[in-house]
Scaffold this motif. Structure first.
Motif, mmCIF file in Angstrom:
data_model
loop_
_atom_site.group_PDB
_atom_site.id
_atom_site.type_symbol
_atom_site.label_atom_id
_atom_site.label_comp_id
_atom_site.label_asym_id
_atom_site.label_seq_id
_atom_site.Cartn_x
_atom_site.Cartn_y
_atom_site.Cartn_z
ATOM 1 N N VAL A 242 42.365 24.356 44.258
ATOM 2 C CA VAL A 242 41.320 25.369 44.445
ATOM 3 C C VAL A 242 41.959 26.719 44.739
ATOM 4 O O VAL A 242 41.600 27.742 44.136
ATOM 5 N N LEU A 243 42.909 26.717 45.659
ATOM 6 C CA LEU A 243 43.606 27.954 45.988
ATOM 7 C C LEU A 243 44.361 28.480 44.771
ATOM 8 O O LEU A 243 44.338 29.680 44.482
ATOM 9 N N GLY A 244 45.015 27.576 44.038
ATOM 10 C CA GLY A 244 45.739 27.983 42.840
ATOM 11 C C GLY A 244 44.822 28.540 41.768
ATOM 12 O O GLY A 244 45.189 29.490 41.065
ATOM 13 N N PHE A 245 43.627 27.972 41.660
ATOM 14 C CA PHE A 245 42.667 28.453 40.669
ATOM 15 C C PHE A 245 42.265 29.903 40.944
ATOM 16 O O PHE A 245 42.272 30.750 40.038
ATOM 17 N N TYR A 246 41.943 30.198 42.200
ATOM 18 C CA TYR A 246 41.529 31.566 42.524
ATOM 19 C C TYR A 246 42.697 32.552 42.450
ATOM 20 O O TYR A 246 42.518 33.719 42.080
ATOM 21 N N LEU A 247 43.892 32.086 42.781
ATOM 22 C CA LEU A 247 45.068 32.945 42.613
ATOM 23 C C LEU A 247 45.332 33.219 41.141
ATOM 24 O O LEU A 247 45.736 34.330 40.773
ATOM 25 N N LEU A 248 45.105 32.220 40.307
ATOM 26 C CA LEU A 248 45.273 32.402 38.865
ATOM 27 C C LEU A 248 44.332 33.469 38.339
ATOM 28 O O LEU A 248 44.717 34.318 37.523
ATOM 29 N N ILE A 249 43.102 33.449 38.824
ATOM 30 C CA ILE A 249 42.136 34.468 38.413
ATOM 31 C C ILE A 249 42.544 35.839 38.964
ATOM 32 O O ILE A 249 42.488 36.853 38.256
ATOM 33 N N ALA A 250 42.968 35.861 40.240
ATOM 34 C CA ALA A 250 43.311 37.133 40.880
ATOM 35 C C ALA A 250 44.512 37.803 40.228
ATOM 36 O O ALA A 250 44.603 39.042 40.210
ATOM 37 N N LEU B 196 42.661 43.449 40.420
ATOM 38 C CA LEU B 196 43.874 43.606 41.216
ATOM 39 C C LEU B 196 45.084 43.954 40.358
ATOM 40 O O LEU B 196 46.060 44.529 40.859
ATOM 41 N N MET B 197 45.022 43.628 39.084
ATOM 42 C CA MET B 197 46.140 43.898 38.193
ATOM 43 C C MET B 197 46.042 45.265 37.529
ATOM 44 O O MET B 197 47.007 45.726 36.916
ATOM 45 N N ALA B 198 44.886 45.921 37.662
ATOM 46 C CA ALA B 198 44.677 47.216 36.997
ATOM 47 C C ALA B 198 45.728 48.258 37.378
ATOM 48 O O ALA B 198 46.225 48.976 36.502
#
Length: 224
Positions: A55-63, A70-72
């Motif tokens: 779950v944590l990895g999934f949201y980090l993947l999106i972030a 956040l990548m802009a």
């Protein structure tokens, strides 16, 4: 295999060093602060312990993905995503191992006697001097505990690493992922060897923790 071991040690080492720096002011505030905000932040810090790593990895993947706001700021520099990169693994490890660095430091800071801090302040020491000359030296055992736990916890990561890093050889394939691939390929002997080495590593970490806790307890009794 040497490359995988080196990458795992590199990830754990970088994560440990960064977290000791980042966790210090946060742990100090959590140990000395007051109010509801401290409890809310403390809960957020401890959340990775309860969340499933996927779950944590999934949201980090999106972030860290190319569509994330956040990548802009990094896109003008040619960086569209940090997913499936070593930098992404470091960020994921920082989040996932954060409580294992913050909590020992918080406990160590809380154990520092308030009379020591008050005495230094009475002698005219600034808040920074009180921290660096009094609180920090007295909290060094907590730093050892935090470093050991953070390093060992990062070495054992799987779910977060797999989600955010995949398994790119030489870039994101660490020991936990390598074992998974060995089992998939029915390479039982190699999987036993690597897994056994990690079991031994974990045992040594626990022994080191117990010895350190015993030494800390003796020091505390001596101070009393």
């Amino acid at each position: 295999m040497a490359e995988v071991v080196w990458l795992t040690a590199k990830l754990a080492g970088v994560t440990t060093l960064l977290l000791l720096l980042l966790a210090t002011p946060l742990a100090w505030w959590l140990a000395r602060g007051e109010g509801l905000a401290r409890e809310v932040v403390g809960a957020l810090v401890g959340l990775p312990i309860l969340l499933p790593p996927t779950v944590l990895g999934f949201y980090l993947l999106i972030a860290l993905g190319p569509e994330s706001p956040l990548m802009a700021p990094l896109q003008p520099f040619g960086v569209r995503t940090l997913a499936f990169t070593f930098a992404g693994l470091v960020i994921g490890s920082l989040v996932y191992s954060l409580p294992f660095a913050v909590q020992p430091l918080r406990n160590a800071f809380q154990a520092v006697g308030q009379h020591n801090l008050d005495a230094a302040a009475t002698l005219g020491a600034s808040p920074m001097a009180v921290f660096t000359r009094v609180a920090l030296p007295l909290s060094l055992p907590g730093y050892f505990v935090a470093a050991i736990l953070t390093f060992a916890h990062t070495v054992g990561e799987f779910g977060v690493v797999l989600m955010i890093g995949g398994a790119i050889p030489g870039e994101t394939e660490v020991l936990s992922i390598k074992i998974f691939h060995m089992v998939e390929a029915l390479e039982w002997r190699q999987a036993h060897l690597v897994s056994g080495a990690l079991v031994g590593f974990g045992f040594l970490v626990i022994v080191a923790m117990l010895l350190l806790e015993r030494r800390m307890a003796r020091a505390a009794r001596a101070d009393d």
